[in-house]
Design an enzyme around this catalytic site. Structure first.
Site, short mmCIF file in Angstrom:
data_model
loop_
_atom_site.label_atom_id
_atom_site.label_comp_id
_atom_site.label_asym_id
_atom_site.label_seq_id
_atom_site.Cartn_x
_atom_site.Cartn_y
_atom_site.Cartn_z
N LYS A 63 -11.84 -37.97 15.45
CA LYS A 63 -13.29 -38.03 15.18
C LYS A 63 -13.70 -39.20 14.27
CE LYS A 63 -13.59 -35.10 18.00
NZ LYS A 63 -14.08 -35.52 19.30
N THR A 66 -12.69 -43.00 17.96
CA THR A 66 -11.64 -43.29 18.94
C THR A 66 -12.23 -43.51 20.34
OG1 THR A 66 -10.48 -41.57 17.69
CG2 THR A 66 -9.29 -42.57 19.52
N THR A 67 -13.17 -42.64 20.75
CA THR A 67 -13.71 -42.73 22.11
C THR A 67 -14.44 -44.05 22.33
OG1 THR A 67 -13.92 -40.33 22.08
CG2 THR A 67 -15.10 -41.49 23.82
N TRP A 68 -15.10 -44.52 21.30
CA TRP A 68 -15.77 -45.83 21.36
C TRP A 68 -14.72 -46.91 21.65
CZ3 TRP A 68 -19.45 -47.48 16.73
CH2 TRP A 68 -20.36 -48.41 17.18
N HIS A 128 -2.67 -40.23 18.09
CA HIS A 128 -3.15 -39.80 16.78
C HIS A 128 -1.99 -39.72 15.78
CE1 HIS A 128 -7.26 -39.02 17.91
NE2 HIS A 128 -6.95 -38.10 18.82
N SER A 158 -18.03 -34.24 12.15
CA SER A 158 -17.80 -34.44 13.58
C SER A 158 -16.66 -33.53 14.07
CB SER A 158 -17.44 -35.92 13.82
OG SER A 158 -17.31 -36.18 15.17
N TYR A 217 -15.61 -47.37 11.48
CA TYR A 217 -16.75 -46.95 12.33
C TYR A 217 -18.05 -47.55 11.80
CZ TYR A 217 -19.64 -43.66 15.05
OH TYR A 217 -20.55 -43.09 15.92
N ARG A 280 -21.74 -37.27 20.62
CA ARG A 280 -22.71 -36.43 19.92
C ARG A 280 -23.79 -37.34 19.34
NH1 ARG A 280 -23.43 -33.46 15.22
NH2 ARG A 280 -22.02 -34.90 14.18
N GLY A 282 -23.38 -39.74 16.74
CA GLY A 282 -22.88 -41.10 16.50
C GLY A 282 -23.65 -41.85 15.44
N1 LIG Z 1 -19.65 -45.17 22.30
C1 LIG Z 1 -19.76 -44.64 21.11
N2 LIG Z 1 -20.43 -45.28 20.11
C2 LIG Z 1 -20.57 -44.72 18.89
N3 LIG Z 1 -20.09 -43.50 18.55
C3 LIG Z 1 -19.43 -42.82 19.52
C4 LIG Z 1 -19.23 -43.34 20.82
N4 LIG Z 1 -18.55 -42.42 21.55
C5 LIG Z 1 -18.34 -41.36 20.74
N5 LIG Z 1 -18.87 -41.60 19.53
C6 LIG Z 1 -18.87 -40.70 18.36
O1 LIG Z 1 -17.55 -40.65 17.81
C7 LIG Z 1 -17.29 -39.33 17.34
C8 LIG Z 1 -16.12 -38.74 18.10
O2 LIG Z 1 -14.95 -39.27 17.53
P1 LIG Z 1 -13.69 -39.67 18.39
O3 LIG Z 1 -14.11 -40.41 19.57
O4 LIG Z 1 -12.73 -40.32 17.45
O5 LIG Z 1 -13.10 -38.26 18.83
S1 LIG Z 1 -11.62 -38.02 19.42
O6 LIG Z 1 -10.71 -38.07 18.25
O7 LIG Z 1 -11.32 -39.02 20.41
O8 LIG Z 1 -11.67 -36.66 20.00
C9 LIG Z 1 -18.56 -38.52 17.55
O9 LIG Z 1 -19.29 -38.69 16.35
P2 LIG Z 1 -20.37 -37.60 15.85
O10 LIG Z 1 -21.57 -37.85 16.70
O11 LIG Z 1 -20.64 -37.94 14.41
O12 LIG Z 1 -19.77 -36.26 16.03
C10 LIG Z 1 -19.18 -39.27 18.72
O13 LIG Z 1 -20.57 -39.06 18.84
#
Ligand SMILES: Nc1ncnc2c1ncn2[C@@H]1O[C@H](COP(=O)(O)OS(=O)(=O)O)[C@@H](OP(=O)(O)O)[C@H]1O
Length: 316
Positions: A63, A66-68, A128, A158, A217, A280, A282
């Site tokens: 959280k 990572t997904t970004w 991870h 998150s 981030y 979510r 972000g």
């Molecule tokens: N493209 C992009 N840009 C900006 N932010 C993004 C993006 N994709 C995912 N998110 C936000 O990243 C949070 C999820 O964290 P992870 O991606 O690390 O999760 S995981 O570990 O892969 O399960 C989660 O943050 P929160 O919104 O604060 O919960 C996501 O909304």
């Protein structure tokens, strides 16, 4: 896995310290906390994965953005992702999880000795795993590591939202945030302790900046173009034109990804939850909507204490 190996592994796991976290037990292996299914594949990956010099490994605790990065790294590395033609963008048809496989969840969870010989180079993986647990070949080969982290207060919030979605899919009631917070501050949470995870990569990135690109981030939110440009240079794929960077930033933006059909309605086959839970709000500072003054004080003090003398600061 042969049944004798499974028995040995279960016996080993049962010897490890155990603590509850969101309706399941976490086990502490070499200083870090894991769910059992993650632990067995982490052990297998940690001892068996052979990195190649041109591999790229995305690392993070959970959280933290990572997904970004799962979207950005393949888009930078893959010539198809970089084309001008938006209709060819692999993100249209694939959740970012599918573009960069997880060593623990996808690659080593099924077989401790997977056949990776058909993978086209440069291979992209994510994990991870904390720095000390990484397979030796990742540390010693020429492969590159990209680490992303985030203010622990937002990371915690998150994590709570995500974990409650995971347990809701199994019909389990949400875990009170106050209990999860106490556990997080003790370092007991999946892949935790958070601060040790971050420090392992931070210290190594100071020693070997050409090997580890340490990202935050908050920096990505503030200057996505600048950060993506730096990352592309680190990966040996610099951009020639500003429009190319803008395109990558737009293609990987939360606004775009969260509205794609695949990410709205697809299901994560490994965790059994909807892909939409990876996207979510972000924002930077969502913790303000959830924390009491005491929680803010406690986590900021802990972070300052843990990072003291390291030159690193996150969100305080
Ligand atoms: N493209 C992009 N840009 C900006 N932010 C993004 C993006 N994709 C995912 N998110 C936000 O990243 C949070 C999820 O964290 P992870 O991606 O690390 O999760 S995981 O570990 O892969 O399960 C989660 O943050 P929160 O919104 O604060 O919960 C996501 O909304």
């Amino acid at each position: 896995m042969e049944s004798s190996s499974v028995d040995k592994l279960s016996a080993l796991i049962n010897e490890l310290p155990k603590q509850p976290w969101y309706g399941a037990d976490l086990y502490n292996w070499k200083g870090f906390w894991y769910r059992p299914h993650h632990l067995s594949s982490t052990m297998a990956a940690s001892s068996n994965f052979q990195a190649k010099d041109d591999d790229v490994i995305l690392t993070s605790s959970m959280k933290t953005g990572t997904t970004w990065m799962k979207a950005i790294i393949p888009t930078i590395m893959n010539p198809v992702g970089r084309t001008d033609d938006d209709s060819l963008d692999p993100l249209l048809k694939h959740h970012p999880n599918e573009l960069i496989p997880s060593l623990e969840i996808q690659v080593y969870s099924v077989n401790p000795h997977p056949d990776l010989s058909n993978m086209v180079s440069p291979r992209l993986f994510r994990t991870h795993m904390a720095y000390p647990l990484l397979p030796e070949s990742i540390k010693t080969s020429g492969c590159k590591i990209v680490y992303i982290t985030r203010d622990p207060k937002d990371t915690f919030v998150s994590t709570c939202h995500f974990m409650n979605s995971v347990i809701a899919a199994r019909g389990v009631e949400p875990w009170p945030m106050s209990e999860a917070f106490e556990s997080f501050c003790k370092g007991v949470h999946t892949f935790g302790p958070f601060h040790d995870h971050v420090l392992g990569y931070w210290k190594e990135s100071l020693k070997r900046p050409e090997k580890i690109c340490f990202m935050r981030y908050e920096d990505m939110k503030k200057d996505p173009k600048g950060e993506v440009k730096k990352l592309a240079c680190f990966l040996g794929r610099p951009f020639e034109k500003d429009q190319e960077v803008e395109k990558v930033v737009w293609r990987c933006s939360l606004e775009r990804l969260k509205n794609l059909e695949m990410n709205q309605h697809g299901v994560d086959p490994w965790l059994g939850i909807d892909y939409k839970h990876y996207f979510r709000r972000g924002i930077v500072g969502d913790w303000k909507n959830h924390f009491t003054d005491e929680m803010k004080e406690k986590l900021e003090q802990l972070t300052a204490m843990k990072f003291e003398g390291s030159g690193l600061s996150l969100g305080y």
